[in-house]
Scaffold this active site. Sequence first.
Site, PDB file in Angstrom:
ATOM      1  N   ALA A 100      20.524  -9.617 -14.705  1.00  0.00           N
ATOM      2  CA  ALA A 100      21.930  -9.935 -14.450  1.00  0.00           C
ATOM      3  C   ALA A 100      22.208 -11.305 -15.032  1.00  0.00           C
ATOM      4  O   ALA A 100      21.462 -12.258 -14.785  1.00  0.00           O
ATOM      5  CB  ALA A 100      22.230  -9.927 -12.951  1.00  0.00           C
ATOM      6  N   LEU A 115      25.647 -13.807 -17.098  1.00  0.00           N
ATOM      7  CA  LEU A 115      27.046 -13.873 -17.514  1.00  0.00           C
ATOM      8  C   LEU A 115      27.235 -13.113 -18.820  1.00  0.00           C
ATOM      9  O   LEU A 115      28.162 -12.321 -18.971  1.00  0.00           O
ATOM     10  CB  LEU A 115      27.476 -15.338 -17.672  1.00  0.00           C
ATOM     11  CG  LEU A 115      28.872 -15.617 -18.217  1.00  0.00           C
ATOM     12  CD1 LEU A 115      29.950 -15.038 -17.311  1.00  0.00           C
ATOM     13  CD2 LEU A 115      29.082 -17.120 -18.395  1.00  0.00           C
ATOM     14  N   TYR A 116      26.312 -13.343 -19.764  1.00  0.00           N
ATOM     15  CA  TYR A 116      26.400 -12.676 -21.070  1.00  0.00           C
ATOM     16  C   TYR A 116      25.054 -12.726 -21.780  1.00  0.00           C
ATOM     17  O   TYR A 116      24.147 -13.456 -21.366  1.00  0.00           O
ATOM     18  CB  TYR A 116      27.474 -13.338 -21.942  1.00  0.00           C
ATOM     19  CG  TYR A 116      27.129 -14.741 -22.415  1.00  0.00           C
ATOM     20  CD1 TYR A 116      26.762 -14.983 -23.741  1.00  0.00           C
ATOM     21  CD2 TYR A 116      27.171 -15.833 -21.541  1.00  0.00           C
ATOM     22  CE1 TYR A 116      26.447 -16.272 -24.173  1.00  0.00           C
ATOM     23  CE2 TYR A 116      26.870 -17.115 -21.962  1.00  0.00           C
ATOM     24  CZ  TYR A 116      26.502 -17.329 -23.277  1.00  0.00           C
ATOM     25  OH  TYR A 116      26.185 -18.596 -23.701  1.00  0.00           O
ATOM     26  N   GLY A 136      23.689 -13.538 -25.597  1.00  0.00           N
ATOM     27  CA  GLY A 136      24.125 -14.111 -26.867  1.00  0.00           C
ATOM     28  C   GLY A 136      23.828 -13.194 -28.049  1.00  0.00           C
ATOM     29  O   GLY A 136      23.248 -12.117 -27.892  1.00  0.00           O
ATOM     30  N   HIS A 170      28.757 -14.020 -12.398  1.00  0.00           N
ATOM     31  CA  HIS A 170      28.054 -15.259 -12.751  1.00  0.00           C
ATOM     32  C   HIS A 170      26.606 -15.275 -12.269  1.00  0.00           C
ATOM     33  O   HIS A 170      25.881 -16.257 -12.481  1.00  0.00           O
ATOM     34  CB  HIS A 170      28.826 -16.448 -12.141  1.00  0.00           C
ATOM     35  CG  HIS A 170      28.531 -17.760 -12.778  1.00  0.00           C
ATOM     36  ND1 HIS A 170      27.959 -18.816 -12.090  1.00  0.00           N
ATOM     37  CD2 HIS A 170      28.728 -18.208 -14.041  1.00  0.00           C
ATOM     38  CE1 HIS A 170      27.818 -19.853 -12.904  1.00  0.00           C
ATOM     39  NE2 HIS A 170      28.276 -19.516 -14.088  1.00  0.00           N
ATOM     40  N   LYS A 210      22.669 -14.875 -12.054  1.00  0.00           N
ATOM     41  CA  LYS A 210      21.578 -14.863 -13.048  1.00  0.00           C
ATOM     42  C   LYS A 210      20.269 -14.540 -12.322  1.00  0.00           C
ATOM     43  O   LYS A 210      19.723 -15.377 -11.592  1.00  0.00           O
ATOM     44  CB  LYS A 210      21.451 -16.228 -13.748  1.00  0.00           C
ATOM     45  CG  LYS A 210      22.666 -16.581 -14.629  1.00  0.00           C
ATOM     46  CD  LYS A 210      23.674 -17.373 -13.849  1.00  0.00           C
ATOM     47  CE  LYS A 210      24.977 -17.538 -14.600  1.00  0.00           C
ATOM     48  NZ  LYS A 210      24.967 -18.655 -15.497  1.00  0.00           N
ATOM     49  N   ASP A 256       9.322  -5.366 -12.764  1.00  0.00           N
ATOM     50  CA  ASP A 256       8.476  -4.764 -11.741  1.00  0.00           C
ATOM     51  C   ASP A 256       8.658  -5.543 -10.426  1.00  0.00           C
ATOM     52  O   ASP A 256       9.730  -5.523  -9.868  1.00  0.00           O
ATOM     53  CB  ASP A 256       7.016  -4.701 -12.193  1.00  0.00           C
ATOM     54  CG  ASP A 256       6.837  -3.732 -13.379  1.00  0.00           C
ATOM     55  OD1 ASP A 256       7.706  -2.861 -13.564  1.00  0.00           O
ATOM     56  OD2 ASP A 256       5.851  -3.871 -14.128  1.00  0.00           O
TER      57      ASP A 256
END
Length: 513
Positions: A77, A79-80, A82, A173, A175, A180
């Site tokens: 997870a 934001l984006y 690159g 937002h 992260k 596993d």
Amino acid sequence: RSSWLLLAPLLTPPVPVITAPPCSLCPEGAHRFQWIRNLVPEFGISSSHVKVLSSPAEFYELLKVQIKTAKQRVVMASLYLGTGLLEQELVDCLEETLEKSLRAEGSSSLRVSILLDYTRGSRGRKNSRTMLIPLLQRFPEQVRVSLFHTPNLRGLLRLLIPERFNETIGLQHIKVYLFDDNVILSGANLSDLYFTNRQDRYVLLQDSPEIADFFTELVDAIGDVSLQLQQDDTVQMMEGMVHPYQGDKMAYCEIANRRVMEVINSARTRQELLHAKTFHGSQQGSSLLSQQGSRASGGLKPEPDTWIYPLIQMKPFGIQIDEMVTETLLTEAERDARIYLTTGYFNLTQAYMDLILGTRAEYRILLASPEVNGFFGAKGVAGAIPAAYVYIEHQFYSEVCYLHQQERVQLQEYSRAGWTFHAKGLWLYLAGSDLPCLTLIGSPNFGYRSVHRDLEAQVAIVTENKALQQQLHQEQEQLYLCSGVVSSSTFEQPNRYVKLWVKLVTPLIKNFF
């Protein structure tokens, strides 16, 4: 003042109510924070499973190694993602691992789930979506890409606000990167800057299946209420799911709240049962029996000396657990306790500012100097954002001085040539201690956006183990070493000049960045 009275106005029906003043539960040591388990699951682990990383390069290399060795699941997870060469290398690692899994088993048991923000992940012609479509096309049964779209960007607003600016309304937002049973919590995104010269924080929780299960379920829950990326670069909702910006907003938010709270509450119940079973088991068995059992089974799990509490903040869905816990920690911090708080974007909520200025603990607040702000040198209006942060910082510093709190509340600016600063979180040192017993690490910046607009997650790590406390202390020291103390003369420097229009506009737009 009783902490639970402080929390009462913030509690929403799905959140279990704290039934006693937190600090009365256990007055000494790390266990004074066990009140957090009244809100979220408590995961007890051995400190030997926790590793604190210090550099972007270390973070990047760990991501690649973990992807290459994953057998059952990869959940990421961010934001984006690159679009550079380093990011492509990560995608290539995923492809190789999926291919290897298919060859080994005929039908792969490896599942890859990626959650990104819709608006940030769709920015530009080449974007996060185009980077991941080849994986979806090649491994349609194994790969899922979910794009969260805030329910607050809809109707005329969605049509009128241009790209980039639409990201100010609300974002995914969080992260978290898990492979596993290994989990990396960070504030870093999947972008080349975060792999090279943008300083952040990173912690690896190794061999922690319960924590990995929790974050897998959390990402799945958000994924279920997100748009699903298709092989032809279109997006669609799962069947029967309310649409985030075309459907009824209240219905969508209620479903999202229910899905996320189910994950939190079911994990909390599981951990309580596990804790009760472990406690009663240890009460009944003698130490001799446990030693014999340990030898027979090849070694039982060591007694936990470290506790992990996931703190979720999703105000659009009426979930504000991280805010509640953070406010309580700031409220309950005793005289002579020290709190080291860091954020790449210094724009604290009024509630956090009031608590810092009105409570008894000492504060050392680390923030970005203008040159290491992520927006420094940006084109257009975004180029004025570092100046807006200088203005906010100056206002806060003036308030500290007005209240004669300069000794108790100190600001420090991170400065490092060729680098930008994105670290966030806090370290709590109890009165009389040279080492921290608690840290918060994850995605929140302690600002209005983090509390009100975006989806956020961090963990509170509480530990009694001196070696892990030392790791956390060294992490804090290493970051603060690259800083200088802010004084009145700081704002007299030429690079701190703030144009009049920025001063006028900042109060109007500070809740959007």
